[in-house]
Motif scaffolding. Structure first.
Motif, short mmCIF file in Angstrom:
data_model
loop_
_atom_site.label_atom_id
_atom_site.label_comp_id
_atom_site.label_asym_id
_atom_site.label_seq_id
_atom_site.Cartn_x
_atom_site.Cartn_y
_atom_site.Cartn_z
N TRP A 48 -1.71 2.58 1.19
CA TRP A 48 -1.00 3.15 0.03
C TRP A 48 -0.86 4.66 0.17
O TRP A 48 0.22 5.21 -0.05
CB TRP A 48 -1.73 2.79 -1.26
CG TRP A 48 -1.11 3.39 -2.48
CD1 TRP A 48 -1.55 4.49 -3.16
CD2 TRP A 48 0.06 2.95 -3.16
NE1 TRP A 48 -0.72 4.75 -4.22
CE2 TRP A 48 0.29 3.83 -4.24
CE3 TRP A 48 0.96 1.90 -2.96
CZ2 TRP A 48 1.35 3.68 -5.12
CZ3 TRP A 48 2.02 1.76 -3.84
CH2 TRP A 48 2.20 2.64 -4.90
N VAL A 98 -7.36 -12.67 -7.72
CA VAL A 98 -7.34 -11.56 -6.77
C VAL A 98 -8.61 -10.75 -6.94
O VAL A 98 -9.03 -10.44 -8.05
CB VAL A 98 -6.12 -10.64 -7.03
CG1 VAL A 98 -6.15 -9.42 -6.11
CG2 VAL A 98 -4.83 -11.42 -6.82
N GLY A 99 -9.21 -10.39 -5.80
CA GLY A 99 -10.36 -9.50 -5.80
C GLY A 99 -11.68 -10.23 -5.79
O GLY A 99 -11.79 -11.41 -6.13
N ASP A 106 0.71 -4.59 -10.61
CA ASP A 106 -0.53 -3.82 -10.69
C ASP A 106 -1.75 -4.60 -10.23
O ASP A 106 -2.71 -4.02 -9.74
CB ASP A 106 -0.75 -3.29 -12.10
CG ASP A 106 0.27 -2.24 -12.48
OD1 ASP A 106 0.82 -1.57 -11.57
OD2 ASP A 106 0.54 -2.08 -13.69
N CYS A 125 -11.93 -7.01 6.79
CA CYS A 125 -12.15 -6.36 5.49
C CYS A 125 -13.52 -6.78 4.97
O CYS A 125 -13.84 -7.98 4.89
CB CYS A 125 -11.05 -6.79 4.53
SG CYS A 125 -11.32 -6.30 2.82
N LYS A 143 -4.15 -6.28 -2.64
CA LYS A 143 -5.57 -6.28 -3.03
C LYS A 143 -6.17 -7.54 -2.45
O LYS A 143 -5.56 -8.62 -2.48
CB LYS A 143 -5.72 -6.29 -4.55
CG LYS A 143 -5.47 -4.97 -5.18
CD LYS A 143 -5.74 -5.04 -6.68
CE LYS A 143 -5.30 -3.76 -7.36
NZ LYS A 143 -5.37 -3.85 -8.82
N ARG A 144 -7.38 -7.42 -1.95
CA ARG A 144 -7.99 -8.54 -1.24
C ARG A 144 -9.36 -8.89 -1.82
O ARG A 144 -10.03 -8.02 -2.33
CB ARG A 144 -8.15 -8.20 0.24
CG ARG A 144 -6.86 -7.86 0.90
CD ARG A 144 -7.03 -7.49 2.35
NE ARG A 144 -7.78 -6.29 2.60
CZ ARG A 144 -7.26 -5.07 2.71
NH1 ARG A 144 -5.98 -4.88 2.56
NH2 ARG A 144 -8.02 -4.04 2.96
N THR A 167 -14.78 -6.78 1.97
CA THR A 167 -14.72 -7.60 0.76
C THR A 167 -14.33 -9.03 1.09
O THR A 167 -14.90 -9.98 0.55
CB THR A 167 -13.74 -6.99 -0.26
OG1 THR A 167 -14.13 -5.64 -0.51
CG2 THR A 167 -13.73 -7.76 -1.55
N ASN A 175 -2.68 -2.90 -3.92
CA ASN A 175 -3.87 -2.06 -3.79
C ASN A 175 -3.43 -0.61 -3.67
O ASN A 175 -2.97 -0.17 -2.62
CB ASN A 175 -4.67 -2.48 -2.56
CG ASN A 175 -5.88 -1.61 -2.33
OD1 ASN A 175 -6.20 -0.74 -3.13
ND2 ASN A 175 -6.57 -1.85 -1.23
N ARG A 176 -3.60 0.13 -4.74
CA ARG A 176 -3.19 1.54 -4.75
C ARG A 176 -4.34 2.47 -4.37
O ARG A 176 -4.20 3.69 -4.49
CB ARG A 176 -2.65 1.90 -6.13
CG ARG A 176 -1.30 1.27 -6.41
CD ARG A 176 -0.75 1.73 -7.75
NE ARG A 176 0.64 1.44 -7.89
CZ ARG A 176 1.13 0.40 -8.56
NH1 ARG A 176 0.32 -0.42 -9.17
NH2 ARG A 176 2.43 0.21 -8.63
N LYS A 177 -5.45 1.91 -3.93
CA LYS A 177 -6.60 2.75 -3.57
C LYS A 177 -6.81 2.85 -2.07
O LYS A 177 -7.61 3.65 -1.61
CB LYS A 177 -7.87 2.20 -4.22
CG LYS A 177 -7.84 2.27 -5.72
CD LYS A 177 -9.11 1.74 -6.32
CE LYS A 177 -9.06 1.80 -7.84
NZ LYS A 177 -10.26 1.25 -8.45
N GLY A 178 -6.13 2.05 -1.30
CA GLY A 178 -6.37 1.98 0.13
C GLY A 178 -5.62 3.01 0.95
O GLY A 178 -4.72 3.72 0.47
#
Length: 121
Positions: free
Chosen positions: A62, A102-103, A52, A10, A90-91, A12, A56-59
Motif C-alpha cells: 500500500w 478476513v483477518g 475497507d 505471511c 488483508k490476510r 499471520t 490492507n492499507r497498513k502494508g
C-alpha cells in the motif's frame, strides 16, 4: 470446504493455518503469490465485505502505491488493483459455504477458529 487465501510466508497466515490444523479443521490453501487472485474473486469479496475490510492499507505494498492510486481507490476499481497486487489483500481471507471472514488478529484467534469450526463442520 473452507478455503484460506493468503501468502504462505505471511506470519499471520502461517499462524492461522497452524491454528486450523490444531483444531482439526479441513481446508485448502490458495497462495496469492503462486496462484494469483482473479478480479472476479476480489470483486465478490468487496461486494460482500466492503473495500475497507478487504484492502490492507497498513502494508508495504500500500505504501509503495502512488498517491493517485491510493486516493482514487473505490469499490469500482479495487478489484482490478487487488488482482494486479494481491499483497494488498488483508490476510488471511477465509471463504466457506455461505460466508467470508478476513483477518486473524491474535486477540481474536480462538473466536475465529471456533466460528470456522462451527460453519464448516
Amino acid at each position: 470446504m473452507l478455503t484460506v487465501y493468503g501468502i504462505k510466508n505471511c506470519d499471520t497466515v502461517q499462524r492461522a493455518l497452524k491454528a486450523l490444523d490444531a483444531a482439526g479443521i479441513a481446508f485448502q490453501f490458495h497462495d496469492f503469490k503462486s496462484a494469483g487472485l482473479s478480479r472476479e474473486t476480489a470483486q465478490g469479496w468487496i461486494a460482500a465485505l466492503g473495500v475497507d475490510v478487504v484492502v490492507n492499507r497498513k502494508g508495504t505494498t500500500w505504501r509503495k502505491l502512488d498517491d493517485k492510486t491510493r486516493d482514487g481507490l473505490s469499490a469500482a476499481n479495487a478489484a482490478a488493483l487487488l488482482a494486479r497486487e494481491p499483497s494488498l489483500v488483508k490476510r488471511p481471507v477465509f471463504a466457506y459455504p455461505g460466508g467470508l471472514a478476513v483477518g486473524f488478529a491474535k486477540a481474536d484467534e480462538a473466536a475465529v477458529v471456533a466460528r470456522l469450526a462451527a460453519v464448516v463442520s
